[in-house]
Design a protein around this motif. Structure first.
Motif, PDB file in Angstrom:
ATOM      1  N   ALA A 444       0.704  -1.128   0.034  1.00  0.00           N
ATOM      2  CA  ALA A 444      -0.183   0.106  -0.115  1.00  0.00           C
ATOM      3  C   ALA A 444       0.748   1.332  -0.112  1.00  0.00           C
ATOM      4  N   ALA A 445       0.283   2.419  -0.367  1.00  0.00           N
ATOM      5  CA  ALA A 445       1.020   3.689  -0.413  1.00  0.00           C
ATOM      6  C   ALA A 445       1.496   4.054   1.092  1.00  0.00           C
ATOM      7  N   PRO A 446       2.622   4.629   1.154  1.00  0.00           N
ATOM      8  CA  PRO A 446       3.340   4.801   2.300  1.00  0.00           C
ATOM      9  C   PRO A 446       2.280   5.963   3.165  1.00  0.00           C
ATOM     10  N   ASP A 447       1.675   6.797   2.446  1.00  0.00           N
ATOM     11  CA  ASP A 447       0.852   7.874   3.076  1.00  0.00           C
ATOM     12  C   ASP A 447      -0.427   7.257   3.539  1.00  0.00           C
ATOM     13  N   SER A 448      -0.827   5.993   3.108  1.00  0.00           N
ATOM     14  CA  SER A 448      -2.183   5.642   3.589  1.00  0.00           C
ATOM     15  C   SER A 448      -2.253   5.496   5.096  1.00  0.00           C
ATOM     16  N   PRO A 449      -3.203   5.800   5.544  1.00  0.00           N
ATOM     17  CA  PRO A 449      -3.507   5.465   7.033  1.00  0.00           C
ATOM     18  C   PRO A 449      -3.357   4.099   7.589  1.00  0.00           C
ATOM     19  N   LEU A 450      -2.834   3.899   8.925  1.00  0.00           N
ATOM     20  CA  LEU A 450      -2.734   2.549   9.229  1.00  0.00           C
ATOM     21  C   LEU A 450      -4.283   2.051   9.753  1.00  0.00           C
ATOM     22  N   ILE A 451      -5.048   2.834  10.200  1.00  0.00           N
ATOM     23  CA  ILE A 451      -6.431   2.318  10.297  1.00  0.00           C
ATOM     24  C   ILE A 451      -7.374   3.151   9.107  1.00  0.00           C
ATOM     25  N   PRO A 452      -7.623   2.176   8.001  1.00  0.00           N
ATOM     26  CA  PRO A 452      -8.243   2.507   6.982  1.00  0.00           C
ATOM     27  C   PRO A 452      -9.744   2.747   7.321  1.00  0.00           C
ATOM     28  N   PRO A 453     -10.505   3.568   6.411  1.00  0.00           N
ATOM     29  CA  PRO A 453     -11.749   3.724   6.434  1.00  0.00           C
ATOM     30  C   PRO A 453     -12.642   2.653   6.005  1.00  0.00           C
ATOM     31  N   LEU A 454     -13.853   2.255   6.474  1.00  0.00           N
ATOM     32  CA  LEU A 454     -14.477   0.995   5.858  1.00  0.00           C
ATOM     33  C   LEU A 454     -15.192   1.556   4.419  1.00  0.00           C
ATOM     34  N   ARG A 455     -15.274   2.879   3.974  1.00  0.00           N
ATOM     35  CA  ARG A 455     -15.954   3.185   3.067  1.00  0.00           C
ATOM     36  C   ARG A 455     -15.046   4.146   2.412  1.00  0.00           C
ATOM     37  N   GLY A 456     -14.951   4.490   1.113  1.00  0.00           N
ATOM     38  CA  GLY A 456     -14.140   5.341   0.230  1.00  0.00           C
ATOM     39  C   GLY A 456     -12.856   5.044  -0.042  1.00  0.00           C
ATOM     40  N   PRO A 457     -12.082   5.958  -0.453  1.00  0.00           N
ATOM     41  CA  PRO A 457     -10.623   5.610  -0.575  1.00  0.00           C
ATOM     42  C   PRO A 457      -9.890   4.983   0.538  1.00  0.00           C
ATOM     43  N   ASP A 458      -8.860   4.056   0.421  1.00  0.00           N
ATOM     44  CA  ASP A 458      -8.055   3.545   1.624  1.00  0.00           C
ATOM     45  C   ASP A 458      -7.253   4.780   1.972  1.00  0.00           C
TER      46      ASP A 458
END
Length: 553
Positions: A444-458
């Motif tokens: 995954a992209a390094p700037d992606s949050p560790l706690i992802p949303p359940l909806r919408g972009p990661d």
């Protein structure tokens, strides 16, 4: 030149499989990995391309164990499909040209025929995922479908931008960004304005506040705290005092101190936490505690000092007020707002069971909640630190023949610290992130949050308020479940917030004989005296001694 569907290694693997070579022998083509998923992927690519080229070969032409003549025919057909020019992708084409049959079966409830049909369903999913209403279709398969289609159709996953919201500026109890300051109270002629030209580009109070906030990182916890206090003061100044912020004096600030202790009328100023812009948003969730009022005055003193130093104000109206006394100044941490070892085990077990007994979207919610709670407990991160953690903050090191996992955290005062991640937590992060997003943690992209949303972009981060609500809901459900057998634990869970997990981390770390200096570094305390409040041993021993010495009286 047509790009081949399969490379030479994949072709050799597939041909060996068609000829009946044992799977153990085929593993050599895969570096020792299982050849089955690679073979299935190769077959799918060939079958779908043959379908796109409208080859009338049926569905069984690429099976293992064919007799000699059909096998030779299958091998020739592979060469034909490999060499043939593929069609140009178009959204009017059938989904069956691009997706494997078992995926099409899962999409059947949506009655989708073409790629354009799927794109319309994807675009129409606002505030939820496009697969929410499809029984049996989880996030892993759904993300795989997205990836497959996006690989053929450039821009397919780019959602149409919603119309730009028109901000309605009001002279009412609204967030700072929507507040309209009346001209007569904008501070351009405030009673406390400095006679000198200011060093900041501000001709009125609103602009001066923005200059003060502009010094801070926009997404930082400090910026949010400072903006909140500036927002509350400006709203109160204009709507209650009917004057400019740059006209406030010592008497006004004394009145504001009383207001913070009891914001009235409550129906105008107080409400449940909401996102800014929500119709039910209020500046307060209730009266401020003494500690919160002291923090508010500290921040506002910083504001006024800045404006005086910048020659915008003549003097600081807070300076003449005596400071609020803190009767608990010798005890800055309420360490009793934490869970015991037994209570933590009860909570942890409840989260594990809730995740295991749920399915579909509900299971994804519990997976994310369990990761959030375990991360907060194991690392002791503050709420805003949890919200800001990204995959790029995780570092893997090789030290003394062992693999170490570390998390870099931007804490209070914009100070960086490194927090160790135990293997058990890192393994949970790997497994949970893959289940929630369909993407391995390392890809995954390094700037992606560790706690992802359940909806919408990661890439969308959860806000501190969202995390607070998720954890509070979990604590409430756990309390309901444990109330009959463990009433004391249930009562603590009903009172608890995310910060209790930080206190639990510090308290149990002391109980497990981890040195105070290490706990200080983990929690990001600037002074070890703060960390020392987690030491219960002296209090426990003193209580035991006096209970024994005077218990018989």
């Amino acid at each position: 030149m047509t790009q081949a569907l399969l490379n030479l290694d994949e072709l050799a693997l597939l041909r060996g499989w068609l000829h009946g070579l044992p799977m153990e022998a085929l593993a050599d083509f895969c570096g020792g990995d299982s050849p089955a998923p690679i073979i299935e992927e190769c077959r799918t690519r060939l079958i779908l391309k043959a379908r796109r080229l409208q080859m009338a070969w049926g569905t069984g032409w690429l099976e293992r164990g064919l007799p000699a003549d059909p096998l030779a025919l299958a091998l020739r057909r592979i060469d034909v499909v490999q060499a043939a020019e593929d069609i140009v992708p178009g959204t009017a084409q059938p989904l069956a040209y691009w997706l494997r049959d078992n995926w099409l079966d899962k999409l059947a409830p949506l009655n989708l025929v073409t790629v354009a049909d799927w794109q319309q369903a994807y675009q129409a999913a606002v505030g939820k995922t496009w697969w929410d209403d499809i029984a049996g279709l989880g996030s892993v398969t759904a993300k795989a479908i997205e990836t497959e289609l996006a690989g053929h159709f450039l821009g397919l996953l780019v959602k149409a931008k919603p119309p730009v919201a028109v901000i309605a500026y009001q002279t009412a109890i609204v967030p700072l960004a929507h507040f309209l300051v009346p001209g007569a109270m904008d501070g351009s002629a405030g009673n406390n304005r400095s006679p000198h030209s200011p060093f900041i580009p501000a001709s009125d109070d609103y602009q001066a506040l923005q200059c003060w906030l502009a010094r801070l990182a926009p997404d930082s916890h400090t910026h949010r705290s400072y903006r909140r206090e500036a927002e509350r003061l400006l709203l109160w100044t204009v709507l209650v005092k009917h004057k400019a912020l740059s006209s406030l004096d010592m008497v006004d600030m004394g009145d504001y101190r009383l207001f913070l202790a009891d914001p009235q009328p409550a129906h105008l100023w107080v409400g449940a936490p909401q996102k800014k812009g929500h119709g039910a948003w209020k500046p307060f969730t209730g009266p401020l505690s003494l500690r919160s009022r002291r923090l508010s005055e500290t921040i506002l003193n910083s504001l006024f000092t800045f404006l005086v130093n910048q020659h915008y104000l003549l003097h600081n109206p807070l300076q003449a007020l005596p400071k609020l006394k803190n009767p608990n100044s010798n005890r800055p941490l309420d360490i009793h707002r934490s869970f015991t070892e037994e209570q933590w085990q009860l909570l942890s077990g409840f989260l594990d069971r809730s995740q295991a007994l749920s399915d579909g979207t509900e299971q994804l919610k519990w997976l994310r909640t369990r990761l959030l709670v375990q991360l907060a407990y194991t690392t002791g991160l503050r709420l805003h630190e949890l919200a800001n953690v990204t995959l790029g903050d995780i570092e893997i090191r090789q030290r003394q023949g062992q693999t170490q996992y570390w998390l870099t955290v931007l804490g209070k005062g914009q100070k960086l610290r490194e927090v160790p991640l135990p293997l058990s937590l890192y393994s949970l992060m790997l497994d949970t992130y893959r289940q929630l997003t369909g993407t391995p943690l390392g890809r995954a992209a390094p700037d992606s949050p560790l706690i992802p949303p359940l909806r919408g972009p990661d890439s969308n981060c959860l806000t501190p308020l969202a995390i607070h609500k998720i954890v509070k809901e979990a604590f409430t459900l756990a309390a309901d479940h444990l109330a009959a057998a463990h009433p004391e634990t249930a009562e603590k869970l009903r009172q608890a917030s995310t910060h209790w997990l930080r206190h639990t981390h510090g308290s149990l770390a002391v109980d497990r004989n981890i040195p105070l200096t290490m706990i200080r570094d983990n929690l990001g305390h600037s002074n070890i005296a703060t960390t020392s409040y987690y030491v219960h041993a002296d209090d426990d021993a003193r209580h035991g001694a006096f209970a024994e010495g005077f218990g018989a009286d």
